[in-house]
Design an enzyme around this catalytic site. Structure first.
Site, mmCIF file in Angstrom:
data_model
loop_
_atom_site.group_PDB
_atom_site.id
_atom_site.type_symbol
_atom_site.label_atom_id
_atom_site.label_comp_id
_atom_site.label_asym_id
_atom_site.label_seq_id
_atom_site.Cartn_x
_atom_site.Cartn_y
_atom_site.Cartn_z
ATOM 1 N N TYR A 1 0.861 -1.187 0.000
ATOM 2 C CA TYR A 1 0.000 0.000 0.000
ATOM 3 C C TYR A 1 0.892 1.231 0.000
ATOM 4 O O TYR A 1 1.885 1.275 0.744
ATOM 5 C CB TYR A 1 -0.888 -0.002 1.252
ATOM 6 N N ASP B 1 9.304 2.703 -0.865
ATOM 7 C CA ASP B 1 8.315 3.376 -0.007
ATOM 8 C C ASP B 1 8.634 3.012 1.452
ATOM 9 O O ASP B 1 8.265 1.945 1.926
ATOM 10 C CB ASP B 1 6.900 2.933 -0.389
ATOM 11 N N LYS C 1 5.107 9.312 8.755
ATOM 12 C CA LYS C 1 4.998 8.782 10.121
ATOM 13 C C LYS C 1 6.076 9.322 11.070
ATOM 14 O O LYS C 1 6.012 10.471 11.501
ATOM 15 C CB LYS C 1 4.973 7.253 10.054
#
Ligand code: KE4
Length: 429
Positions: free
Chosen positions: A144, A239, A267
């Site tokens: 994702y 990623d 994050k």
């Protein structure tokens, strides 16, 4: 456990927010029941609106590597906020955070800050397309990369057929420019490059996929990916929104010894405030506006509060001591979980890398999405709620990773292990 106040809040939220949430996974639809509403968090603990306390293994999906309300981050935010919350013009903190990203991640010469991991990944693939003047993007099943249109794409009918929309609202005409391959399948990867290599702008991959639980790359997979992208002039995009600064100072690319062309972050880099980032060699990054023709922008990008929080978060990781502690805590949790599974003869598979983990309710190793889908999701749901009722908050989906912070104590892990034994028993069919 009494959660009547959270239930009332959720009923009210449902009138105002689609599904009662601002991000789908929080709605507990994968595990049933209604979500608790957090009102405060400190260290490894989160407290809900009914006053219940939980040992938190979600860590707001990764940012809370130092635990919640980490004093240096809170102090940085308070001091910075007192001087204004946003300027919309360059501020020195953007330089300070960029310097730290470069120090931690040698493959990054220049970085562009965004407000989310989604924006960072969207920008990375636009950059790959702009630099190579090609359209085709490759991603992997089970990975994702945020909710950008080109990345909400599922595998076509055959492994090598072009992608189909994985969300309403994504035009088929756009999805066909994304090829979705099985992760860890070197043969499919090699065939894709043989057949379409000269059309591929970039390959975006979670180096350690953690959005279908947590499964590792097979030896040689990333080396093949690096070799094929280099040979065919496609950009390799790691990623690291989840793994960046989490698995090591330099993220998964440091552990794997792979140098991607571009990396995305999120994050931890914002210390819990909204920050994403895309970084890489200057010759690539300089294609971004205002220098180059690839447009990208953001009103709150480089926001001083978020920069200050990110600087404090990375400064606390700089000496590397956190990773040794996280590895010790992770090993303790893993041993406890495996002992509990043995004791209760439960068909559960605990997979971990550093402070990231997933307990799959299957008896086979999980190397890709197909393996992950053999999990008994109903049992996971029962296990999740049994743990929650024992004061342990795991990710509310079988297909999410859990996170340990440096604020978790050995006592927290002992409590957790005891809850695992009881919850494995309680959740058995
Ligand atoms: P955000 O746009 O949510 O900041 O980042 C998107 C993203 C990109 N890349 C990776 C590897 C990610 O894990 C994410 C976001 N992760 C999810 C957790 N599975 C965020 C939780 C949520 O969607 O609420």
């Amino acid at each position: 456990m009494n959660r009547t106040r959270s239930e009332a809040l959720f009923a009210e939220a449902l009138q105002l927010l689609p599904g009662g949430v601002n991000s789908p996974v929080r709605a507990f639809r994968a595990v049933g029941g209604t979500p608790f509403f957090a009102v405060s968090a400190q260290g490894a603990q989160v407290r809900d609106a009914d006053g219940n306390q939980y040992i938190d293994y979600v860590g707001t999906w990764g940012p809370a590597i130092h635990g919640h309300a980490f004093a240096p981050i809170i102090r940085a935010i308070q001091e910075t906020a007192a001087r204004g919350t946003s300027f919309g013009i360059p501020n020195p903190l953007e330089i300070e955070l960029a310097k730290r990203v470069r120090q931690f991640v040698p493959s990054v010469e220049k970085v562009r800050f965004t407000n989310s991991g989604t924006e960072a990944c969207m920008t990375a693939i636009r950059l790959a397309r702009g630099v190579t003047r090609r359209d085709l993007i490759v991603k992997f099943d089970g990975c994702y990369h945020g909710h950008g249109d080109s990345l909400l794409v599922k595998a076509g009918s055959g492994a090598l057929t072009l992608g189909q929309p994985d969300s309403a609202g994504v035009p088929a005409d756009l999805a066909k420019h994304t090829l979705v391959l099985p992760f860890n399948d070197s043969e499919a990867l090699a065939r894709a490059f043989t057949d379409q290599g000269e059309r591929i702008a970039g390959v975006i991959v979670e180096p350690i996929p953690a959005n279908a639980g947590l499964f590792p790359p097979r030896p040689g997979f990333h080396e093949l990916l690096r070799e094929l992208t280099t040979r065919h002039g496609a950009l390799l995009i790691f990623d690291e929104v989840m793994t960046g600064f989490r698995l090591a100072r330099g993220g998964a690319q440091e552990l794997l010894g792979i140098r991607p062309d571009l990396s995305t972050f999120g994050k931890i880099i914002g210390g819990g405030l909204p920050v994403g980032a895309v970084g890489g060699r200057a010759e690539l990054m300089d294609h971004l506006a205002p220098l180059g023709p690839v447009y990208q922008a953001g009103t709150l990008s480089g926001n001083p509060l978020a920069m200050a929080a990110g600087i404090a978060a990375l400064d606390a990781l700089a000496d590397g001591a956190a990773y040794a502690r996280l590895e010790r805590l992770g090993a303790t949790l893993e041993n406890g979980f495996k002992e509990a599974a043995h004791q209760t003869r439960a068909a559960v598979r605990f997979q971990r890398l550093g402070s990231m983990f997933c307990a799959y309710f299957t008896s086979q190793p999980v190397w890709n999405l197909t393996d992950a889908l053999t999990s008994d999701r109903a049992r996971f749901g029962r296990f999740f709620h049994a743990m929650l009722d024992r004061g342990v908050y795991l990710a509310p989906s079988q297909f999410e990773a859990g996170f340990i912070s440096t604020a978790h104590s050995e006592a927290d892990l002992e409590t957790t292990t005891q809850a695992v034994v009881e919850s494995l028993r309680a959740s058995a069919a």
